[in-house]
Design a protein around this motif. Structure first.
Motif, mmCIF file in Angstrom:
data_model
loop_
_atom_site.group_PDB
_atom_site.id
_atom_site.type_symbol
_atom_site.label_atom_id
_atom_site.label_comp_id
_atom_site.label_asym_id
_atom_site.label_seq_id
_atom_site.Cartn_x
_atom_site.Cartn_y
_atom_site.Cartn_z
ATOM 1 N N LEU A 115 -13.826 55.414 0.200
ATOM 2 C CA LEU A 115 -12.759 54.420 0.101
ATOM 3 C C LEU A 115 -12.843 53.447 1.263
ATOM 4 O O LEU A 115 -13.137 53.835 2.386
ATOM 5 C CB LEU A 115 -11.394 55.115 0.122
ATOM 6 C CG LEU A 115 -10.984 55.864 -1.150
ATOM 7 C CD1 LEU A 115 -9.730 56.658 -0.880
ATOM 8 C CD2 LEU A 115 -10.748 54.901 -2.289
ATOM 9 N N ASP A 118 -2.474 49.542 -0.059
ATOM 10 C CA ASP A 118 -2.174 50.950 0.132
ATOM 11 C C ASP A 118 -3.314 51.784 -0.434
ATOM 12 O O ASP A 118 -3.413 52.000 -1.642
ATOM 13 C CB ASP A 118 -0.857 51.326 -0.545
ATOM 14 C CG ASP A 118 0.339 50.888 0.279
ATOM 15 O OD1 ASP A 118 0.153 50.683 1.485
ATOM 16 O OD2 ASP A 118 1.432 50.759 -0.283
ATOM 17 N N VAL A 119 -4.183 52.286 0.454
ATOM 18 C CA VAL A 119 -5.330 53.077 0.012
ATOM 19 C C VAL A 119 -4.866 54.369 -0.627
ATOM 20 O O VAL A 119 -5.455 54.839 -1.598
ATOM 21 C CB VAL A 119 -6.264 53.358 1.207
ATOM 22 C CG1 VAL A 119 -7.392 54.283 0.800
ATOM 23 C CG2 VAL A 119 -6.818 52.060 1.762
ATOM 24 N N TYR A 120 -3.790 54.957 -0.116
ATOM 25 C CA TYR A 120 -3.411 56.287 -0.583
ATOM 26 C C TYR A 120 -2.991 56.280 -2.049
ATOM 27 O O TYR A 120 -3.147 57.288 -2.745
ATOM 28 C CB TYR A 120 -2.316 56.872 0.313
ATOM 29 C CG TYR A 120 -0.906 56.423 0.046
ATOM 30 C CD1 TYR A 120 -0.103 57.102 -0.861
ATOM 31 C CD2 TYR A 120 -0.356 55.333 0.720
ATOM 32 C CE1 TYR A 120 1.204 56.706 -1.096
ATOM 33 C CE2 TYR A 120 0.949 54.934 0.491
ATOM 34 C CZ TYR A 120 1.722 55.628 -0.420
ATOM 35 O OH TYR A 120 3.006 55.232 -0.649
ATOM 36 N N LYS A 121 -2.486 55.155 -2.565
ATOM 37 C CA LYS A 121 -2.111 55.101 -3.984
ATOM 38 C C LYS A 121 -3.354 55.128 -4.863
ATOM 39 O O LYS A 121 -3.386 55.803 -5.896
ATOM 40 C CB LYS A 121 -1.287 53.850 -4.259
ATOM 41 C CG LYS A 121 0.065 53.862 -3.548
ATOM 42 C CD LYS A 121 0.838 52.583 -3.784
ATOM 43 C CE LYS A 121 2.171 52.623 -3.023
ATOM 44 N NZ LYS A 121 2.928 51.370 -3.166
ATOM 45 N N ARG A 122 -4.403 54.415 -4.462
ATOM 46 C CA ARG A 122 -5.661 54.469 -5.215
ATOM 47 C C ARG A 122 -6.298 55.838 -5.075
ATOM 48 O O ARG A 122 -6.911 56.350 -6.009
ATOM 49 C CB ARG A 122 -6.609 53.387 -4.704
ATOM 50 C CG ARG A 122 -6.157 51.973 -5.010
ATOM 51 C CD ARG A 122 -7.112 50.956 -4.457
ATOM 52 N NE ARG A 122 -6.943 50.795 -3.026
ATOM 53 C CZ ARG A 122 -7.890 50.335 -2.218
ATOM 54 N NH1 ARG A 122 -9.071 50.030 -2.702
ATOM 55 N NH2 ARG A 122 -7.666 50.187 -0.939
ATOM 56 N N GLN A 123 -6.151 56.429 -3.889
ATOM 57 C CA GLN A 123 -6.737 57.734 -3.645
ATOM 58 C C GLN A 123 -6.092 58.806 -4.511
ATOM 59 O O GLN A 123 -6.770 59.710 -5.004
ATOM 60 C CB GLN A 123 -6.569 58.091 -2.166
ATOM 61 C CG GLN A 123 -7.240 59.380 -1.749
ATOM 62 C CD GLN A 123 -7.134 59.582 -0.254
ATOM 63 O OE1 GLN A 123 -7.348 58.664 0.523
ATOM 64 N NE2 GLN A 123 -6.802 60.792 0.144
ATOM 65 N N GLU A 124 -4.786 58.712 -4.729
ATOM 66 C CA GLU A 124 -4.104 59.675 -5.595
ATOM 67 C C GLU A 124 -4.649 59.600 -7.017
ATOM 68 O O GLU A 124 -4.849 60.632 -7.676
ATOM 69 C CB GLU A 124 -2.600 59.397 -5.585
ATOM 70 C CG GLU A 124 -1.922 59.783 -4.287
ATOM 71 C CD GLU A 124 -0.473 59.326 -4.227
ATOM 72 O OE1 GLU A 124 0.294 59.936 -3.455
ATOM 73 O OE2 GLU A 124 -0.113 58.381 -4.942
ATOM 74 N N ASN A 125 -4.917 58.384 -7.501
ATOM 75 C CA ASN A 125 -5.507 58.236 -8.831
ATOM 76 C C ASN A 125 -6.891 58.863 -8.903
ATOM 77 O O ASN A 125 -7.256 59.493 -9.904
ATOM 78 C CB ASN A 125 -5.579 56.756 -9.214
ATOM 79 C CG ASN A 125 -4.212 56.140 -9.448
ATOM 80 O OD1 ASN A 125 -3.276 56.832 -9.826
ATOM 81 N ND2 ASN A 125 -4.095 54.847 -9.213
ATOM 82 N N LEU A 126 -7.681 58.672 -7.840
ATOM 83 C CA LEU A 126 -9.016 59.263 -7.802
ATOM 84 C C LEU A 126 -8.957 60.788 -7.804
ATOM 85 O O LEU A 126 -9.745 61.450 -8.479
ATOM 86 C CB LEU A 126 -9.760 58.787 -6.548
ATOM 87 C CG LEU A 126 -10.478 57.447 -6.638
ATOM 88 C CD1 LEU A 126 -11.051 57.071 -5.294
ATOM 89 C CD2 LEU A 126 -11.579 57.506 -7.674
#
Length: 340
Positions: A55, A61-69
């Motif tokens: 990432l 907000d990286v953490y929102k994309r990370q949650e999807n991943l």
């Protein structure tokens, strides 16, 4: 990638056949064949899981994309490694929930997360019913704290841990507010007119959160002194600036920086919420202002807050806010005049 590689050759083939419409159906056949091949290649490759994913930080907000991943990786058969991860407490909370559901997820709160794909795993190996207590919303709590301080009040917040909003509380203390923390309880109150916190720079967790920047900007409009807020996470995050200026605030935007000179009073106006946090900041401005404030497009605010204490007009989707404290102050002044 293979789709974009095939498209130029498809168009080249079209130019070769230009003028010969009898071969047009052949071109269309090959064109759709290339598209089918490209997408089927992607889906068959992704079936085994994402092998390694890095990432890039600093773009929202990286953490929102990370949650999807993290949730997408569970649909594969193989193992997934996500590097350069965000360390927000919401990521650890999601990992705790997924592990409670029987999935194998490790490393949340660190730079690397390992996820074992669950495709093909029997459902009997996982619990059928799960009870899980989710993490408190730290941004919502910080917004209500800002509302209490902006209106010169005092409030006690339960079920919120100080470690998750430590940077926000430090900022409030620099502004002259009193903060008292217990185990899972935080009490804040205003000790008079707020003062400037100096320069604030938004950063990924554990730095000052970008989702609290609009609320802080609103508080700074009536804080004594000059405040500079630098937005390093999102672009165009000062969407409510024009509405605050309309209410009497003194704000200048210079690239990523917002320079705010505190004024003594704001005047209630009809304003418009353009996003969730900016709309919440306008509600706080309405509480701080003299007179009546109407916030249009209140549905933006309702995505993240329960506006049970604010009248919402359903046909027009407006939030109407009257600051009662100023009314009480005016009444008290009249009483003093009569007594004198």
């Amino acid at each position: 990638q293979s789709l974009f590689l095939c498209l130029p050759y498809s168009f080249l083939f079209l130019f070769i056949l230009a003028g010969t419409t009898e071969y047009l159906f052949l071109y269309l056949f090959f064109f759709f064949l290339f598209i089918f091949y490209s997408f089927s290649f992607f889906f068959f490759q992704a079936e085994d899981g994402i092998r390694d994913f890095c990432l890039s930080r600093g773009l929202g907000d990286v953490y929102k994309r990370q949650e999807n991943l993290m949730m997408a990786a569970l649909a594969g058969k193989g193992d997934t490694i996500i590097e350069n991860c965000a360390i927000e407490p919401e990521i650890e909370d999601l990992q705790g929930f997924l592990r409670t559901c029987g999935f194998q997820v490790y490393g949340a709160g660190t730079d690397t997360i390992f996820i074992k794909g669950a495709r093909g795993v029997s459902l009997c190996a996982r619990p059928q019913e799960v009870m899980y207590f989710i993490l408190e919303d730290r941004i919502e709590a910080a917004t209500y704290m800002a509302a209490a301080l902006g209106s010169g009040g005092r409030a006690v917040f339960r079920n919120i841990r100080e470690k998750y909003i430590s940077e926000i509380l430090k900022c409030f203390e620099r502004m002259g507010a009193a903060v008292r923390t217990y185990e899972n309880t935080i009490e804040v109150w205003s000790c008079g007119r707020l003062k400037s916190p100096g320069m604030i720079i938004t950063q990924p967790y554990p730095g000052f959160p970008t989702d609290c920047q609009p609320q802080l900007l609103t508080l700074s409009t009536m804080a004594k002194g000059l405040t500079t807020i630098r937005e390093e996470v999102f672009e165009s995050r000062f969407t409510h600036k024009n509405d605050l200026v309309k209410m009497g605030a003194d704000i200048e935007i210079c690239g990523k920086n917002a320079i705010i000179k505190g004024v003594k009073t704001l005047q209630g106006k009809e304003v418009e919420a353009k996003d969730l946090r900016g709309g919440a900041a306008l509600v706080i401005a309405g509480l701080m202002a003299e007179g009546k404030t109407v916030v249009n497009n209140a549905f933006h605010i309702q995505r993240g807050y329960e506006l049970s204490l604010i009248h919402i007009s359903e046909p027009t989707r407006q939030a109407e806010i009257s600051y009662a404290v100023f009314c009480l102050k005016k009444k008290n002044k009249k009483k003093k005049k009569k007594s004198t």
